[in-house]
Write an enzyme that holds these catalytic residues in place. Structure first.
Site, PDB file in Angstrom:
ATOM      1  N   ASP A  42       5.370  10.832  71.794  1.00  0.00           N
ATOM      2  CA  ASP A  42       4.527  11.306  72.886  1.00  0.00           C
ATOM      3  C   ASP A  42       4.745  12.809  73.047  1.00  0.00           C
ATOM      4  O   ASP A  42       5.873  13.292  72.918  1.00  0.00           O
ATOM      5  CB  ASP A  42       4.889  10.568  74.186  1.00  0.00           C
ATOM      6  CG  ASP A  42       3.876  10.787  75.286  1.00  0.00           C
ATOM      7  OD1 ASP A  42       3.782  11.931  75.772  1.00  0.00           O
ATOM      8  OD2 ASP A  42       3.191   9.826  75.668  1.00  0.00           O
ATOM      9  N   ILE A  43       3.680  13.550  73.334  1.00  0.00           N
ATOM     10  CA  ILE A  43       3.819  15.005  73.460  1.00  0.00           C
ATOM     11  C   ILE A  43       4.485  15.422  74.767  1.00  0.00           C
ATOM     12  O   ILE A  43       4.954  16.542  74.886  1.00  0.00           O
ATOM     13  CB  ILE A  43       2.469  15.743  73.299  1.00  0.00           C
ATOM     14  CG1 ILE A  43       1.467  15.303  74.352  1.00  0.00           C
ATOM     15  CG2 ILE A  43       1.926  15.548  71.901  1.00  0.00           C
ATOM     16  CD1 ILE A  43       0.197  16.136  74.372  1.00  0.00           C
ATOM     17  N   HIS A 106      -3.283   2.554  73.821  1.00  0.00           N
ATOM     18  CA  HIS A 106      -1.965   3.049  73.421  1.00  0.00           C
ATOM     19  C   HIS A 106      -0.898   2.474  74.340  1.00  0.00           C
ATOM     20  O   HIS A 106      -1.035   2.468  75.547  1.00  0.00           O
ATOM     21  CB  HIS A 106      -1.903   4.579  73.393  1.00  0.00           C
ATOM     22  CG  HIS A 106      -2.288   5.262  74.663  1.00  0.00           C
ATOM     23  ND1 HIS A 106      -3.604   5.388  75.091  1.00  0.00           N
ATOM     24  CD2 HIS A 106      -1.541   5.885  75.600  1.00  0.00           C
ATOM     25  CE1 HIS A 106      -3.637   6.058  76.229  1.00  0.00           C
ATOM     26  NE2 HIS A 106      -2.398   6.360  76.570  1.00  0.00           N
ATOM     27  N   HIS A 108       2.846   2.676  75.715  1.00  0.00           N
ATOM     28  CA  HIS A 108       3.983   3.578  75.884  1.00  0.00           C
ATOM     29  C   HIS A 108       5.264   2.800  75.605  1.00  0.00           C
ATOM     30  O   HIS A 108       5.442   1.683  76.084  1.00  0.00           O
ATOM     31  CB  HIS A 108       4.018   4.140  77.314  1.00  0.00           C
ATOM     32  CG  HIS A 108       2.926   5.113  77.582  1.00  0.00           C
ATOM     33  ND1 HIS A 108       3.083   6.468  77.402  1.00  0.00           N
ATOM     34  CD2 HIS A 108       1.651   4.931  77.997  1.00  0.00           C
ATOM     35  CE1 HIS A 108       1.963   7.087  77.713  1.00  0.00           C
ATOM     36  NE2 HIS A 108       1.072   6.172  78.072  1.00  0.00           N
TER      37      HIS A 108
END
Length: 142
Positions: A42-43, A106, A108
């Site tokens: 994750d960014i 998506h 997490h």
């Protein structure tokens, strides 16, 4: 990791996660990929380990989730195990529309939960109206 050859599964032009899963985003570090799943960092990490697990084909959001998407969790668990992460201190979940930042399913994958900051604990609060853990999605036995 080299891009996985796609079969007849569809991608959506302009979707950043489709671009990543097809190996066309050289700035994203893919940590695992097979014929169904792509997992990358994750960014904006919420903890020491924060990955996104996406189907290689385009799926709009968690409301479109089917049993065929179950490999997201299993693959993510294997990635965490490979990093010696205690799965009891990990969170696996989805933001619920309209609280999604990217319109591509998506999941997490966050660990350890104990190292999350206050804001991250709010954003990823289990089973809130905006974030659901995989175990709370009863229609699919995860």
């Amino acid at each position: 990791i080299s891009p996985v050859e796609k079969t007849d599964l569809a991608t959506l032009p302009g979707c950043i996660f489709c671009k990543i899963a097809s190996g066309n985003d050289p700035t994203t570090e893919i940590v695992f990929q097979n014929e169904r799943v792509c997992i990358f960092k994750d960014i904006r990490p919420a903890s020491d380990f924060h990955f996104l697990a996406v189907p290689n084909h385009h799926v709009e959001n968690v409301k479109s989730l089917t049993a065929a998407d179950k490999p997201l969790r299993k693959s993510s668990m294997n990635v965490l195990r490979g990093k010696q992460v205690n799965l009891a201190d990990a969170s696996f979940g989805f933001h619920i529309p309209p609280f999604t930042s990217v319109k591509h399913l998506h999941m997490h994958v966050i660990a350890p939960i104990a190292n999350m900051g206050l804001i991250s604990r709010l954003i990823f609060r289990p089973n809130s109206m905006w974030f659901k853990t995989v175990s709370s999605l009863g229609r699919i036995a995860w």
